[in-house]
Design an enzyme around this catalytic site. Structure first.
Site, mmCIF file in Angstrom:
data_model
loop_
_atom_site.group_PDB
_atom_site.id
_atom_site.type_symbol
_atom_site.label_atom_id
_atom_site.label_comp_id
_atom_site.label_asym_id
_atom_site.label_seq_id
_atom_site.Cartn_x
_atom_site.Cartn_y
_atom_site.Cartn_z
ATOM 1 C CG HIS A 158 -1.953 -1.085 1.206
ATOM 2 N ND1 HIS A 158 -2.778 -1.339 0.129
ATOM 3 C CD2 HIS A 158 -2.258 -2.035 2.141
ATOM 4 C CE1 HIS A 158 -3.547 -2.386 0.403
ATOM 5 N NE2 HIS A 158 -3.251 -2.833 1.610
ATOM 6 C CG ASP A 193 -2.796 -8.430 0.697
ATOM 7 O OD1 ASP A 193 -1.976 -8.713 1.580
ATOM 8 O OD2 ASP A 193 -3.847 -7.775 0.918
ATOM 9 C CG HIS A 195 -6.544 -5.321 1.828
ATOM 10 N ND1 HIS A 195 -5.956 -6.162 2.754
ATOM 11 C CD2 HIS A 195 -7.708 -4.889 2.366
ATOM 12 C CE1 HIS A 195 -6.739 -6.224 3.827
ATOM 13 N NE2 HIS A 195 -7.802 -5.466 3.619
ATOM 14 C CG ASP A 282 -4.676 -10.041 3.633
ATOM 15 O OD1 ASP A 282 -4.335 -10.578 2.560
ATOM 16 O OD2 ASP A 282 -4.508 -8.823 3.868
HETATM 17 ZN ZN LIG Z 1 -4.073 -7.130 2.803
#
Ligand SMILES: [Zn+2]
Length: 339
Positions: A158, A193, A195, A282
């Site tokens: 990120h 991931d 996200h 995740d």
């Molecule tokens: Zn994540």
């Protein structure tokens, strides 16, 4: 397959973040490392300490002003009367059309996308060692290893060139990809991931020498909200070199593997010399974030599909939070990677 990791990576210990506006304990805990080490060892991996690679490989991805900010902001923050214990922003520029702020509060808002990346005395050191684990893993592949794993924590995907966010400070996957370009013409980053890898996408958005591919929960109702849609395809020279595969919430193994097949076809068409896998665990059905429903066995099938590309591969740890199966999920992925 070797695991690269330094114990300094455990020191960063963020206390809180805001979730839907409510203060919550920060889930990016040092204990993640103990679980992931356990998982790597169970897969038969040898744990190797990286060298100190200095700022040079990090500065190929991040701006000088951002690196200066990360190094010094905690000291400056402590001098503000009544300030929080950790550096947490409370004002952000809506667009970066104004001037670069001189104040510590202004700079925190300028360089931090959200409240999930608190900075304390140990953050900079842990982030550097995490990045050096990624560099060392890339070096090993450059030296002839087929696959390596960097236990990067804090995570990185990120983080943009000059912005922290979502538990991330230095973009380890981007740093590894940039390092691989030393002896590769083209590198692909495959981000699995939960996200969207918004920082990684942002860093390479205008470039064609690094293909960025991300499978993730649809950002329409999920972090990082502003990026990760299928119509974000890159710009300028990079147009066509960013590929997003947003998935419906609770997508399980079959749906994930189907999207991965499409991702792999795009990577094959690109024909890179090396691959970086941004490994988020995740996406697991029991992860506290609960966005997707990949099973423990599913991670082995995902690894088999990716290793079927037959590319020299650097695996970079991204997300994956405390739950009973965290170690098993890593073991499943690493043992599923065929040689
Ligand atoms: Zn994540």
């Amino acid at each position: 397959m070797k695991t690269f990791y330094a114990e300094e990576q455990t020191k960063h210990d963020p206390k809180m973040f805001l979730s839907s506006g409510a203060p919550q304990p920060n889930p990016e805990k040092p204990e993640r490392i103990a679980r992931l080490l356990e998982g790597a060892k169970a897969a038969g991996s040898e744990i190797v300490r990286p060298r100190d690679h200095g700022l040079k490989p990090i500065a190929t991805v991040h701006t000088p002003e951002y690196l200066e900010f990360l190094q010094n902001i905690f000291l400056r923050w402590q001098r503000i009367e009544g300030a929080s214990e950790e550096v947490i922003p409370n004002i952000h520029p809506l667009a970066r059309t104004g001037r670069y702020p001189a104040s510590a509060v202004g700079r925190a808002g300028y360089h931090m996308a959200d409240t999930a990346c608190p900075i304390s005395a140990d953050t900079w050191g842990s982030a550097c060692w995490s990045a050096w684990s990624a560099v060392e893993a890339a070096e090993a592949v450059l030296a002839g290893a087929r696959h390596t794993y960097a236990l990067c924590r804090p995570p990185g995907h990120h983080a943009f060139a000059d912005v922290a966010g979502g538990f991330c400070f230095l973009n380890n996957s981007a740093i590894a990809a940039q390092h691989l370009l030393k002896s590769s013409k083209r590198v692909a980053i495959l981000d699995i991931d939960l996200h969207h890898g918004n920082g990684t996408q942002g860093i390479f958005y205008g470039r064609s020498d690094v293909l960025t591919v991300s499978l993730h929960a649809d950002p329409v109702r999920f972090y990082p909200f502003f990026w990760g849609n299928a119509d974000e395809r890159g710009e300028g020279l990079g147009l066509g070199y960013n590929y997003n595969l947003p998935l419906p919430r609770k997508t399980a193994d079959a749906g994930f593997l189907e999207a991965l097949e499409a991702a792999n076809r795009r990577i094959e068409a690109y024909a890179p010399d090396a691959l970086v896998v941004a490994l988020g665990l995740d996406a697991f059905e029991g992860d506290p974030f609960g966005g997707l429903s990949v099973s423990t066995q599913g991670f082995a099938r995902i690894a088999e599909a990716i290793s079927g590309l037959g590319l020299p591969t650097v695996i970079i740890q991204e997300g994956g939070y405390l739950c009973d199966a965290l170690a098993d999920n890593l073991t499943s992925f690493l043992t599923g990677f065929r040689h």
